[in-house]
Design an enzyme around this catalytic site. Structure first.
Site, PDB file in Angstrom:
ATOM      1  N   CYS A  62      -2.920  90.468 115.963  1.00 33.21           N
ATOM      2  CA  CYS A  62      -3.553  91.795 115.928  1.00 33.21           C
ATOM      3  C   CYS A  62      -3.879  92.199 114.492  1.00 33.21           C
ATOM      4  O   CYS A  62      -3.009  92.181 113.619  1.00 33.21           O
ATOM      5  CB  CYS A  62      -2.638  92.841 116.567  1.00 33.21           C
ATOM      6  SG  CYS A  62      -3.370  94.487 116.452  1.00 33.21           S
TER       7      CYS A  62
ATOM      8  N   LYS B 230       0.331  83.701 120.056  1.00 33.29           N
ATOM      9  CA  LYS B 230      -1.118  83.781 119.836  1.00 33.29           C
ATOM     10  C   LYS B 230      -1.316  84.133 118.369  1.00 33.29           C
ATOM     11  O   LYS B 230      -0.807  85.156 117.906  1.00 33.29           O
ATOM     12  CB  LYS B 230      -1.743  84.839 120.748  1.00 33.29           C
ATOM     13  CG  LYS B 230      -3.248  84.977 120.560  1.00 33.29           C
ATOM     14  CD  LYS B 230      -3.858  85.679 121.776  1.00 33.29           C
ATOM     15  CE  LYS B 230      -5.345  85.937 121.627  1.00 33.29           C
ATOM     16  NZ  LYS B 230      -5.635  87.127 120.825  1.00 33.29           N
TER      17      LYS B 230
HETATM   18  C1  LIG Z   1     -10.735  95.473 123.073  1.00 29.38           C
HETATM   19  C2  LIG Z   1      -9.894  94.324 122.561  1.00 29.38           C
HETATM   20  C3  LIG Z   1      -8.515  94.424 122.593  1.00 29.38           C
HETATM   21  C4  LIG Z   1      -7.729  93.358 122.151  1.00 29.38           C
HETATM   22  N1  LIG Z   1      -6.367  93.444 122.246  1.00 29.38           N
HETATM   23  C5  LIG Z   1      -5.602  92.356 121.969  1.00 29.38           C
HETATM   24  C6  LIG Z   1      -4.199  92.356 122.235  1.00 29.38           C
HETATM   25  O1  LIG Z   1      -3.629  93.330 122.739  1.00 29.38           O
HETATM   26  N2  LIG Z   1      -3.511  91.212 121.929  1.00 29.38           N
HETATM   27  C7  LIG Z   1      -4.111  90.099 121.381  1.00 29.38           C
HETATM   28  O2  LIG Z   1      -3.432  89.085 121.142  1.00 29.38           O
HETATM   29  N3  LIG Z   1      -5.426  90.086 121.130  1.00 29.38           N
HETATM   30  C8  LIG Z   1      -6.183  91.170 121.422  1.00 29.38           C
HETATM   31  N4  LIG Z   1      -7.534  91.115 121.239  1.00 29.38           N
HETATM   32  C9  LIG Z   1      -8.145  89.863 120.739  1.00 29.38           C
HETATM   33  C10 LIG Z   1      -8.604  88.981 121.899  1.00 29.38           C
HETATM   34  O3  LIG Z   1      -7.519  88.585 122.704  1.00 29.38           O
HETATM   35  C11 LIG Z   1      -9.317  87.715 121.374  1.00 29.38           C
HETATM   36  O4  LIG Z   1      -8.441  86.979 120.576  1.00 29.38           O
HETATM   37  C12 LIG Z   1     -10.564  88.044 120.546  1.00 29.38           C
HETATM   38  O5  LIG Z   1     -11.320  89.097 121.132  1.00 29.38           O
HETATM   39  C13 LIG Z   1     -11.460  86.808 120.382  1.00 29.38           C
HETATM   40  O6  LIG Z   1     -11.882  86.313 121.638  1.00 29.38           O
HETATM   41  P1  LIG Z   1     -13.377  86.608 122.242  1.00 29.38           P
HETATM   42  O7  LIG Z   1     -14.361  86.155 121.200  1.00 29.38           O
HETATM   43  O8  LIG Z   1     -13.409  85.808 123.520  1.00 29.38           O
HETATM   44  O9  LIG Z   1     -13.503  88.082 122.433  1.00 29.38           O
HETATM   45  C14 LIG Z   1      -8.333  92.178 121.637  1.00 29.38           C
HETATM   46  C15 LIG Z   1      -9.732  92.104 121.595  1.00 29.38           C
HETATM   47  C16 LIG Z   1     -10.513  93.150 122.055  1.00 29.38           C
HETATM   48  C17 LIG Z   1     -12.010  93.018 122.016  1.00 29.38           C
END
Ligand SMILES: Cc1cc2nc3c(=O)[nH]c(=O)nc-3n(C[C@H](O)[C@H](O)[C@H](O)COP(=O)(O)O)c2cc1C
Length: 341
Positions: free
Chosen positions: A102, A141
């Site tokens: 995060c 993660k």
């Molecule tokens: C709205 C939002 C909330 C997220 N909250 C978390 C979270 O609570 N924990 C986490 O490990 N990653 C969180 N992420 C990151 C995502 O899990 C992911 O790693 C990141 O968006 C990249 O993947 P993508 O390109 O498929 O979106 C969040 C991402 C978004 C967009």
């Protein structure tokens, strides 16, 4: 090494942990549309151990969501251990996931989330503490590092494996990048080659094609989709078909898309205690479901004002009726395109 929990497929597709999005109703929906594993949004270890009602409320999940991981964050190993122990005893998910990714200021300023990546001894201590608080598999993660100078996903990942993590997900951006630039899939490949435990690739999967491409190009053992699931939970079924070498099912037609959105809205409504709050929270999903439809600007404007989820069906009904009459309110740009065509 094999996955420490059973998954329906050899190459599992994950719904990513996402604050405010990967909540119980959306997790249920994505499971129905082919996500093999889901993860809760990140939850504060302090909030869990103090039994903060808002945090505990977010731990609720139903049998249809399993296999599910509960993701926790924090930089205090004792709090992380206690939180893991409570989650295990009371909620019994399939695994506990530690958030080392995060990037949000409020979290990293106390060294939580990706803040831990500045100090790899802390990463080890946190993982060991969580393992000591649970009999469940512990997974992590991570991002690729705190910033460009400290970018070293392979070393960070090896640390996690050595500390006892049983699955590792990499979102290959640094904390400093937040969400800018491209996710570096070459780093997923490097980590997958270096580790014995399963590595899940994540980052910039916008479509089923991207999911398969990541799997083929990086050698990861599973694929995690976050923003690519917004308004299109069927992306999991599509990605599954492509991974199995089958033709990709097309996206549902608009009537079906609305029916899925309404169903999702009803689940959100019955999950939340406050109907108006549920509707307001749900507006973002509505915007995602209608993205790209002709007249979506006007439709989105209406949906972004809803204060009750029953209004949603009415707005969808009006849109479908207008569409059947060939009378959808197009935006300036759309009208221009239609004239030019
Ligand atoms: C709205 C939002 C909330 C997220 N909250 C978390 C979270 O609570 N924990 C986490 O490990 N990653 C969180 N992420 C990151 C995502 O899990 C992911 O790693 C990141 O968006 C990249 O993947 P993508 O390109 O498929 O979106 C969040 C991402 C978004 C967009």
């Amino acid at each position: 090494m094999a996955f420490p929990y059973s998954t329906a497929h050899q190459v599992p597709l994950y719904l990513a942990p996402m604050a405010g999005v990967s909540e119980s109703p959306f997790r249920q929906l994505c499971r129905r549309f082919g996500a093999d594993v889901v993860v809760t949004e990140f939850l504060s270890a302090e909030g869990i151990r103090r039994e903060n009602p808002a945090t505990i409320d977010k731990l609720r999940f139903g049998p249809g969501e399993r296999p599910i991981g509960v993701q926790i964050f924090g930089a205090d190993p004792d709090a992380m251990r206690e939180a893991a122990s409570l989650v295990t005893d009371v909620f019994a998910p399939e695994f506990i996931d530690i958030n080392f990714g995060c990037p949000v200021k409020k979290v990293v300023k106390r060294n939580g989330g990706s803040g831990c990546l500045k100090d790899l001894t802390l990463v080890t201590d946190v993982i060991r503490a969580v393992i000591s608080g649970t009999h469940l598999p512990v997974t992590v993660k991570i991002r690729s590092g705190w910033n460009e100078e400290m970018r070293d996903p392979v070393s960070i990942a090896l640390r996690c494996q050595d500390a006892g993590a049983q699955v590792l997900t990499l979102h290959p951006r640094t904390r400093a990048q937040m969400y800018s630039g491209n996710a570096r899939w070459d780093e997923i490949a490097a980590v997958a080659a270096a580790l014995e435990i399963p590595v899940i690739g994540n980052g910039d999967i916008k479509s089923a094609d991207d999911a398969v491409r990541m799997y083929r190009e990086t050698g990861c053992e599973g694929v995690m989709i976050a923003r690519g699931s917004f308004g299109q939970p069927w992306v999991f079924d599509q990605a599954r078909a492509l991974i199995e070498g089958l033709p990709m099912p097309s996206a549902p037609p608009v009537e079906e898309r609305f029916a899925i959105a309404s169903d999702h809205a009803r689940m959100a409504q019955s999950y939340e205690n406050d109907p108006r709050g549920a509707a307001i929270e749900f507006r973002k999903h509505l915007g995602w479901y209608v993205k790209g439809l002709p007249g979506s600007a006007d439709l989105r404007r209406k949906l972004h004002l809803v204060e009750s989820l029953s209004a949603v069906d009415e707005i969808f009904g009006e849109y479908l009726a207008a569409r059947a009459r060939g009378d959808v309110a197009l935006s300036e740009g759309e009208a221009e395109e239609a004239r030019a065509a």
